[in-house]
Design a protein around this motif. Structure first.
Motif, PDB file in Angstrom:
ATOM      1  N   SER A 156      57.671  40.338  73.176  1.00  0.00           N
ATOM      2  CA  SER A 156      57.161  40.508  71.810  1.00  0.00           C
ATOM      3  C   SER A 156      58.192  40.079  70.777  1.00  0.00           C
ATOM      4  O   SER A 156      57.863  39.429  69.774  1.00  0.00           O
ATOM      5  CB  SER A 156      56.771  41.972  71.592  1.00  0.00           C
ATOM      6  N   TRP A 157      59.452  40.415  71.004  1.00  0.00           N
ATOM      7  CA  TRP A 157      60.504  40.046  70.056  1.00  0.00           C
ATOM      8  C   TRP A 157      60.677  38.533  69.980  1.00  0.00           C
ATOM      9  O   TRP A 157      60.809  37.971  68.885  1.00  0.00           O
ATOM     10  CB  TRP A 157      61.826  40.701  70.477  1.00  0.00           C
ATOM     11  N   ARG A 160      57.606  37.027  68.142  1.00  0.00           N
ATOM     12  CA  ARG A 160      57.513  37.415  66.731  1.00  0.00           C
ATOM     13  C   ARG A 160      58.641  36.837  65.890  1.00  0.00           C
ATOM     14  O   ARG A 160      58.410  36.395  64.751  1.00  0.00           O
ATOM     15  CB  ARG A 160      57.503  38.945  66.615  1.00  0.00           C
ATOM     16  N   ASP A 164      57.390  32.359  66.272  1.00  0.00           N
ATOM     17  CA  ASP A 164      56.224  32.549  65.408  1.00  0.00           C
ATOM     18  C   ASP A 164      55.974  31.311  64.553  1.00  0.00           C
ATOM     19  O   ASP A 164      56.896  30.763  63.936  1.00  0.00           O
ATOM     20  CB  ASP A 164      56.433  33.772  64.520  1.00  0.00           C
ATOM     21  N   PRO A 166      54.464  29.948  61.237  1.00  0.00           N
ATOM     22  CA  PRO A 166      54.078  30.545  59.946  1.00  0.00           C
ATOM     23  C   PRO A 166      52.675  30.165  59.491  1.00  0.00           C
ATOM     24  O   PRO A 166      52.044  30.925  58.751  1.00  0.00           O
ATOM     25  CB  PRO A 166      55.143  29.994  58.979  1.00  0.00           C
ATOM     26  N   ASP A 169      47.510  32.608  61.434  1.00  0.00           N
ATOM     27  CA  ASP A 169      47.230  33.989  61.053  1.00  0.00           C
ATOM     28  C   ASP A 169      47.655  34.972  62.136  1.00  0.00           C
ATOM     29  O   ASP A 169      47.805  36.161  61.864  1.00  0.00           O
ATOM     30  CB  ASP A 169      45.738  34.164  60.765  1.00  0.00           C
ATOM     31  N   LEU A 170      47.847  34.502  63.343  1.00  0.00           N
ATOM     32  CA  LEU A 170      48.277  35.346  64.453  1.00  0.00           C
ATOM     33  C   LEU A 170      49.795  35.340  64.567  1.00  0.00           C
ATOM     34  O   LEU A 170      50.467  34.429  64.073  1.00  0.00           O
ATOM     35  CB  LEU A 170      47.670  34.842  65.770  1.00  0.00           C
ATOM     36  N   VAL A 171      50.325  36.374  65.202  1.00  0.00           N
ATOM     37  CA  VAL A 171      51.733  36.371  65.585  1.00  0.00           C
ATOM     38  C   VAL A 171      51.806  35.596  66.896  1.00  0.00           C
ATOM     39  O   VAL A 171      51.651  36.146  67.988  1.00  0.00           O
ATOM     40  CB  VAL A 171      52.278  37.798  65.739  1.00  0.00           C
ATOM     41  N   SER A 173      52.929  31.465  68.812  1.00  0.00           N
ATOM     42  CA  SER A 173      53.762  30.268  68.810  1.00  0.00           C
ATOM     43  C   SER A 173      52.958  29.062  68.341  1.00  0.00           C
ATOM     44  O   SER A 173      51.785  29.177  67.931  1.00  0.00           O
ATOM     45  CB  SER A 173      54.299  30.015  70.221  1.00  0.00           C
ATOM     46  N   GLU A 290      51.534  37.279  70.779  1.00  0.00           N
ATOM     47  CA  GLU A 290      52.260  38.536  71.012  1.00  0.00           C
ATOM     48  C   GLU A 290      51.309  39.605  71.572  1.00  0.00           C
ATOM     49  O   GLU A 290      50.239  39.870  71.012  1.00  0.00           O
ATOM     50  CB  GLU A 290      52.877  39.039  69.721  1.00  0.00           C
TER      51      GLU A 290
END
Length: 410
Positions: A156-157, A160, A164, A166, A169-171, A173, A290
């Motif tokens: 997750s880290w 995120r 990520d 930008p 809209d999702l967290v 890649s 994520e």
């Protein structure tokens, strides 16, 4: 015994009876919710197997469940309780997905590289638990379960804060290039797909499966065949099967348990990583999202499938299809009847609980019978001597009162 008699005995066994009882209890929950159980189960069957799209969704969802179930079964069969397939598959999906998205090169090189990377990372994460047991005596049951958490939060880290995108809209890649995806068996925009639609219809099972299931199903079939061959025809399969039944016997036979545990965890973790990355880069998925693998709950569903099938590969395939059908059918039932799709989780849990009860109850009765038969009857005193001993023991001689010395003579 004929095949029909064997089939009849199987129908009376714990697995079919547990499934039927679970469905009956699920029908009671439907009645409480105000839904006709017959309509509910009809919608479930039609949504999972009764239509082309439903069959396609069932197969697509069954692939990771069966694949991870095979990985768990390899470990359990050897007596190694690997509960860490969630972390092994998650890290394999992360590593393989990073390779597929960010490593430049032709698809013919990148896709195999991503799969190999996922296998290596999953195997390495599994080997950590094996090394901890061999060197420090930490039980694999405990270490694999706890290693799921750092794998989950590290993934997750990374997604995120390092991968990520930008603009999304999702967290998640960046998107996968279409050429490095595991595409459908027949590409949906190809001429062959158009031919299938015009020949069989757009919603026929043949068209839906070929255009709605990706190539990971072929990998799954090859893995199942290879595991069956390994269990029956290889030295490792023989040793691991005996180790799961009697570890002391295998140790006395000259097999070292430490290397066997290492090989088992590497193989189990590697397969988990393989099916994790195929879930990530297989169409229609296009990103590393994520928490996606954790939210699907495939690893723990695969554990239930493995327990239901008693670690047998063919049984895992059947049980995996059954559980996937319940999940897909519950979604369809929720859309048609407004019933919560959580009924699928209820039925799955009931199947496992009832199966455990059905399997354990005869052993408990036999043990209870032995304990009761060993106790002496309550209305009779315990006998210290056997009848044979008592028959051959001479009776004590009668005592003559005149022969005893008088008080004055003492």
């Amino acid at each position: 015994m004929s095949a029909l008699q064997r089939f009849g005995r199987w129908l009376a066994g714990p697995i079919p009876v547990s499934i039927v009882l679970a469905l009956l209890i699920g029908a009671c929950f439907m009645l409480i919710a105000g839904v006709d159980p017959l309509s509910g189960y009809a919608a479930m069957i039609n949504g999972s197997f009764g239509s082309g799209p439903g069959l396609s969704n069932t197969l697509q969802r069954a692939i990771p469940i069966i694949g991870i179930g095979i990985a768990i079964a390899i470990a359990f069969r050897a007596g190694v309780l690997n509960l860490g397939t969630e972390g092994q598959a998650g890290l394999g999906a992360l590593a393989g997905g990073v390779v597929a998205i960010y490593v430049p090169g032709p698809a013919a090189l990148i896709v195999p590289l991503a799969l190999v990377t996922a296998v290596v990372v999953g195997a390495a994460w599994g080997l950590i638990a094996a090394v901890l047991q061999n060197l420090l005596g930490v039980p694999i049951l405990l270490s694999t379960l706890l290693l799921n958490y750092p794998a989950r939060y590290f993934s997750s880290w990374v997604i995120r804060f390092r991968l990520d995108e930008p603009t999304s809209d999702l967290v998640a890649s960046e998107q996968l290039r279409p050429d490095v995806q595991l595409s459908m068996l027949v590409a949906r925009d190809s001429a062959l797909a158009d031919t299938l639609r015009s020949t069989f219809g757009p919603t026929s099972p043949i068209t839906a499966v070929l255009t709605g299931v990706n190539w990971s199903i072929v990998v799954l079939i090859l893995v199942v065949i290879a595991v069956i061959f390994m269990n029956r025809r290889t030295r490792y399969g023989f040793e691991s099967g005996l180790s799961g039944q009697n570890a002391e016997f295998v140790r006395y036979g000259g097999v070292k348990p430490g290397p066997l545990v290492l090989r088992t965890m590497a193989l189990s973790g590697g397969l988990a990583g393989l099916f994790g990355v195929m879930l990530t880069i297989g169409a229609p998925n296009t990103r590393l999202i994520e928490g996606y693998f954790v939210q699907t709950n495939y690893a723990w569903t695969a554990l239930l499938v493995t327990l239901l099938a008693l670690y047998r590969p063919i049984g895992i395939v059947i049980a995996g299809l059954f559980f996937a059908a319940i999940m897909v059918g519950s979604d369809a039932m929720g859309r048609e009847l407004g019933l919560s799709p959580q009924i699928a989780a209820v039925i799955q849990a009931l199947v496992i609980i009832l199966l455990a009860f059905r399997v354990t109850l005869p052993h408990f009765r036999r043990r209870r019978g032995r304990d009761v038969s060993d106790e002496p009857p309550l209305d009779e005193p315990p006998i210290d001597e056997s009848p044979l001993t008592a028959a051959h023991t001479p009776a004590p001689a009668p005592v003559d009162p005149a022969a005893e010395p008088k008080e004055s003579e003492r």
